[in-house]
Design an enzyme around this catalytic site. Structure first.
Site, PDB file in Angstrom:
ATOM      1  N   TYR A 154     -49.634 -19.242 -31.735  1.00 26.56           N
ATOM      2  CA  TYR A 154     -50.974 -19.675 -31.338  1.00 26.56           C
ATOM      3  C   TYR A 154     -51.535 -18.664 -30.344  1.00 26.56           C
ATOM      4  O   TYR A 154     -50.807 -18.148 -29.494  1.00 26.56           O
ATOM      5  CB  TYR A 154     -50.938 -21.051 -30.674  1.00 26.56           C
ATOM      6  N   HIS A 187     -55.737 -23.681 -34.566  1.00 27.30           N
ATOM      7  CA  HIS A 187     -54.531 -23.729 -35.389  1.00 27.30           C
ATOM      8  C   HIS A 187     -53.753 -22.424 -35.249  1.00 27.30           C
ATOM      9  O   HIS A 187     -54.293 -21.392 -34.847  1.00 27.30           O
ATOM     10  CB  HIS A 187     -54.888 -23.967 -36.858  1.00 27.30           C
ATOM     11  N   LYS A 236     -52.467 -19.535 -42.864  1.00 28.02           N
ATOM     12  CA  LYS A 236     -51.561 -18.870 -41.944  1.00 28.02           C
ATOM     13  C   LYS A 236     -50.985 -17.625 -42.622  1.00 28.02           C
ATOM     14  O   LYS A 236     -50.690 -17.649 -43.821  1.00 28.02           O
ATOM     15  CB  LYS A 236     -50.418 -19.794 -41.514  1.00 28.02           C
TER      16      LYS A 236
END
Length: 410
Positions: free
Chosen positions: A309, A317, A364
């Protein structure tokens, strides 16, 4: 005009939440830079040092205590104020009764307050909605089976395929629970559903019992050693005698808990001084990214080892998902190792594709972290007795992106 007003209201709400988060999580680490004194001498000294880019302020650090728990490979912070400080100043640890922030007591108080006014908490509303959705799927499947059976009977008797049946198949837009209490019954039947809290004491005078905070904060061994070694703000107690452990003792104990046969009472021997101890490998990765300003948390939810993060879970996120891949510099060290490290062998493309797809769906970037384990033959004696051995490790990062032909033609 109404849509614009609603949009402004949403921005104001989001802005207020961000402001509150910035206030609560004002410090990225449990360290506070105290300003210089307000005396004339202090101000003059500060002005002179400011010319050279220096400051005469001092760093203030809290003094926290934790208990080592070998069974869970973690350190427990029982004091609620210490637990909240570690979470708010750096997002360290996880509440054992919560998903992340230790908020069990707050949620219980909100639940009691909501029941007092005849309402439900957000968690209960979510559980009720899930129970109703599950009941809707059951009713729809039952109606589809009845319609199919009716069509089969009609075709067998008349030879005509029915276009419509008398059975009404419910839709998500019009379906409602059959009974007013069906959703509540389904909610109480869910595994892990909260039981009603006792509202009266033993005398029956209607007074509510006082809630006690039974939650503790769990720190991983990597988080705990980072707070001990680099922050100097955490002390560790031995789980049986509750005596303070020194830094060499903590360094040894954190390695012992990962050993398959040794215990905390075992003597320091050659088996313990292994350069491929899982604690060392994972701490190298944790220290590397934490020292660069990233907030690193566990990533088991997305089938990876860690998540990165920028500031913390409450702000955004995670952008990167990390998979730790140990690499032996000397293959013979692996043959004599008592540890069975994950991702040492080359993994299959199907595994890599699966992990990459899971993380790309949640936006991600998958990063493979290759940690090179130095050969024990080239390390001088006594290197593993202190954290100085960490300089012998090296890290390589490989970003893996999913190839989508429809989107990457340009």
């Amino acid at each position: 005009m109404s849509s614009r007003g609603g949009r402004r209201g949403g921005n104001a709400k989001g802005g207020a939440r961000r402001t509150e988060n910035n206030r609560i999580h004002a410090y990225p680490l449990p360290l506070v830079l105290e300003p210089a004194s307000d005396t004339l001498v202090g101000k003059c000294t500060a002005n002179v040092l400011r010319l050279f880019g220096l400051s005469n302020g001092h760093i203030s650090r809290p003094h926290l205590e934790g208990v080592l728990d070998p069974a869970t490979h973690s350190v427990w912070i029982a004091n609620s104020s210490d637990a909240m400080l570690l979470w708010r100043w750096g997002f360290f640890g996880k509440g054992n009764l919560s998903r992340s922030e230790p908020s069990w007591l707050t949620r219980q108080l909100n639940q009691r307050k909501a029941k007092a006014y005849g309402g439900m908490t957000a968690e209960e509303i979510t559980a009720k909605r899930r129970a109703e959705r599950r009941q809707f799927k059951v009713d729809r499947a039952r109606a589809q089976a009845e319609a199919a059976l009716e069509a089969e009977i009609a075709f067998a008797s008349t030879g005509v395929v029915l276009k419509e049946t008398s059975v009404v198949i419910p839709s998500a837009a019009t379906w409602k629970p059959n009974k007013p209490g069906s959703s509540a019954d389904a909610l109480s039947a869910l595994p892990g559903a909260a039981t009603p809290m006792k509202e009266e004491n033993e005398d029956g005078n209607g007074l509510e019992e006082e809630l006690m905070d039974i939650e503790h904060l769990q720190l991983t061994l990597q988080e705990a050693f980072f707070l001990i070694w680099t922050m100097d703000c955490l002390s560790i107690l031995e789980p049986t005698t509750y005596e303070y452990l020194s830094l060499p003792q903590i360094w040894r104990a954190f390695q012992v808990v990962h050993h398959p046969t040794l215990t905390l009472s075992s003597s320091l021997d050659a088996e313990l001084t292994r350069i491929d101890n899982p604690f060392l490998i994972n701490y190298v990765v944790f220290h590397h990214y934490r020292s660069l300003g990233w907030v690193i948390k566990g990533g088991i939810k997305f089938c990876v080892d860690y998540l990165l993060y920028k500031r913390g879970p409450v702000f955004s996120h995670a952008e990167f998902a990390l998979v730790v891949c140990p690499v032996y510099e000397d293959p013979s060290d692996r043959e004599m190792s008592p540890y069975d490290l994950q991702n040492v062998d080359p993994f299959s493309w199907s595994w890599l594709s699966t992990i990459n797809r899971v993380n790309s769906q949640v936006q991600k970037t998958l990063v493979l972290i290759y940690v090179t384990i130095p050969a024990m033959s080239r390390l001088p004696p006594g290197t593993l007795l202190s954290p100085a051995c960490l300089i012998h490790y090296s890290i390589r990062e490989v970003i893996v992106r999913r190839f989508i032909p429809a989107r990457m033609r340009d």
